[in-house]
Motif scaffolding. Structure first.
Motif: not given
Length: 162
Positions: A120-148
């Protein structure tokens, strides 16, 4: 956090154009508000949190409308979720699941990811930061909504490492 760090933080916030920034650590709580008028006004509140025995805070009363079965379901869900790895937000900001409004989301539930994949991307103070996975596996659940909005250390995704 010493006085010099606080002064540097105040200068950084003033230059960034943010109207308010809150920072909490184990022993310090800081709120910096800048005026949006033509006058350059900065208000800083520093609250020292006493370091001592942890104070037990009273638990919030549960709403009467929830049946006891809901508590059992929550306990079962927590037990099931414990076998998964939780990917948490490294910063405060606004989470976006897509690189742009007209593009597909970075990851879907059931998708296999590997270390280094952008989640995902997290915008903080007009900067867009790509959040990269630190683990390998399968996404089971997304816990946040888009633009939240998300907080530091807030759970974002559950990943099954197997």
């Amino acid at each position: 956090m010493d006085l010099k760090d606080i002064q540097n933080l105040i200068k950084f916030v003033a230059k960034s154009g943010a109207s308010e920034v809150k920072l909490e650590t184990e022993d310090v709580k800081i709120t910096i508000k800048t005026g949006s008028d033509d006058k350059q006004e900065t208000t800083t509140y520093v609250q020292q949190i006493p370091v001592g025995a942890p104070v037990a805070q009273p638990a919030a009363p549960a709403p009467a409308a929830q049946p006891a079965a809901a508590e059992t379901t929550t306990a079962t869900t927590t037990a099931e979720d414990s076998k998964y790895i939780t990917i948490k937000s490294p910063i405060i900001g606004t989470l976006y699941r897509k690189p742009s409004p007209d593009k597909p989301v970075f990851v879907e539930v059931g998708q296999t990811i590997k270390e280094g994949d952008v989640l995902c991307i997290i915008e903080a103070m007009k900067l867009f930061n790509e959040i990269e996975s630190e683990v390998s596996g399968k996404i089971v659940k997304v816990l946040v909504d888009d633009s939240s909005p998300v907080e530091f250390d807030q759970p974002l995704f559950l990943v099954d490492p197997s």
